[in-house]
Design an enzyme around this catalytic site. Sequence first.
Site, mmCIF file in Angstrom:
data_model
loop_
_atom_site.group_PDB
_atom_site.id
_atom_site.type_symbol
_atom_site.label_atom_id
_atom_site.label_comp_id
_atom_site.label_asym_id
_atom_site.label_seq_id
_atom_site.Cartn_x
_atom_site.Cartn_y
_atom_site.Cartn_z
ATOM 1 N N ASP A 149 -8.140 -5.389 -5.760
ATOM 2 C CA ASP A 149 -7.697 -4.085 -5.679
ATOM 3 C C ASP A 149 -8.583 -3.487 -6.125
ATOM 4 O O ASP A 149 -8.170 -3.392 -7.163
ATOM 5 C CB ASP A 149 -6.175 -3.954 -5.530
ATOM 6 C CG ASP A 149 -5.619 -2.627 -4.403
ATOM 7 O OD1 ASP A 149 -6.728 -2.163 -3.947
ATOM 8 O OD2 ASP A 149 -4.358 -2.633 -3.600
ATOM 9 N N HIS A 187 -7.840 -4.845 -1.494
ATOM 10 C CA HIS A 187 -6.486 -4.072 -1.102
ATOM 11 C C HIS A 187 -5.708 -5.108 0.122
ATOM 12 O O HIS A 187 -4.396 -4.448 0.349
ATOM 13 C CB HIS A 187 -6.862 -2.628 -0.826
ATOM 14 C CG HIS A 187 -5.596 -1.678 -0.977
ATOM 15 N ND1 HIS A 187 -4.583 -1.733 -1.539
ATOM 16 C CD2 HIS A 187 -5.161 -1.433 0.294
ATOM 17 C CE1 HIS A 187 -3.698 -0.758 -1.471
ATOM 18 N NE2 HIS A 187 -3.514 -0.884 -0.127
ATOM 19 N N SER A 244 0.781 -1.149 0.035
ATOM 20 C CA SER A 244 0.195 -0.074 -0.540
ATOM 21 C C SER A 244 0.620 1.218 -0.091
ATOM 22 O O SER A 244 1.925 0.880 -0.697
ATOM 23 C CB SER A 244 -0.962 -0.075 0.825
ATOM 24 O OG SER A 244 -1.909 0.845 1.044
#
Length: 454
Positions: free
Chosen positions: A397, A435, A186
């Site tokens: 994601d 995610h 991330s």
Amino acid sequence: MAFPCLDKLEKKTQDLSNSCNIEDDNISSLDAGPEPSYSYVQTGFKLYKSDKPIFLDNGGYLPEYEVAYETWGQLNAAKDNLVLIHTGLSASSHAKSQPDNTKPGWWEDFIGSGKYIDTDKYFVVCTNVLGGCYGSTGPSSRDPANGEIYATRFPIITVNDMVRAQRELIRNVFEVSKIHASVGASMGGMQSLAYAWEFPDEVNKIVSISGCARSHPYSIALRHTQRQVLMSDPNWKRGFYYGGVPPHVGMKLAREIATVTYRSGPEWEYRFGRNRADDSRPPALCPDFLVETYLDHAGEKFCLEYDANSLLYVSKAMDLFDLSSSNRSKALQKRTATEQSWNSQNNISESHSVPPEPYKEKVGSATVTPEESLEDLRNGISKISHKDVLVIGVESDILFPVWQQREIADVLMQNNTTGDIRYFELGTNISNYGHDTFLLSLDHIGPPVRDFLG
């Protein structure tokens, strides 16, 4: 019609005003799922303090700063086995349990003896980012010039600013001149690339999971909505809420928006469907469907755990992330100008740590074509194209769509001369966690990371 959700928020505001402790409700829709541990930990870390200023990409500087960090494993005699772990937006330095804090960390089952990042082989370091609120200097810290909390006097920071602070820790505390690997997911994936970009000769391997080489309009728009909701909370008070009621309503709603982007629709379809929390009750405007109660509790759990200003500053740093040649050149010019002024004591006083000109929003259309923009990125990232890089993308994601990870790999491979560039992708047939896959599907993320680290 009754509005128990609003009654609850009003009561919480009153209780906070009266300095009472608030207990979260237990919502089964959250507790029943494989929720990641973001580990809101404010104890057990060590502090590195720099008495030297750090000059920032957007102008301004911090005259001194602290970086919170935790470690696992042992640094070998050659000092060539250090693996630096970079965090996402809301995580602390507590990636794994350790003697000074035995609570499970946010990558508890990923790091350790015999695990994917093996502490029998590697000395693992994780920091709280500059601008954060779990020990490192951020908006909730005190300005050494006057002893007052920075609040929104804190200067705008970037991901590259964060990694330059981390590098000072690595050099001065551990006396390591070259780390074995820079690893992150991330926002941590951004940091992992940025660390190598800033110090290409000081990194052996780079791992970027669910990250990007530059923020794109879609993710910028999502974070913008979160910030606007937070800043609209009357208790935010333009950032000067310390000592009073925090903007918990804005934080709760911002986290709910964020949580929508962290997971995937297919997972929620399977997990919640269209089921309501209580079919015996009439429909309501407050949380009614199971997915609504899930989001409500996720926001409630987070709203007092993380500093609101840190959320604003760190998420803005994510928006500003861009390894394109033109962007990094502009940042270097601003940073150099600030440092020169500081050295000559012209234009900058010891009490002035913010940029000399306020941040300005610019309205307008793109001035370069997509082809020119991609070439700009290719030129910028060529600085690390000779390195060994592992990029991992996740098809489900929606916050960092998989094409952004493919973009990293593509531009690296186009420039590659000697580096080992690897790309690994998890399809929806493997993971539908979106995610949060890097926190929840460890047995799918882990093997390529372990193999790459060697």
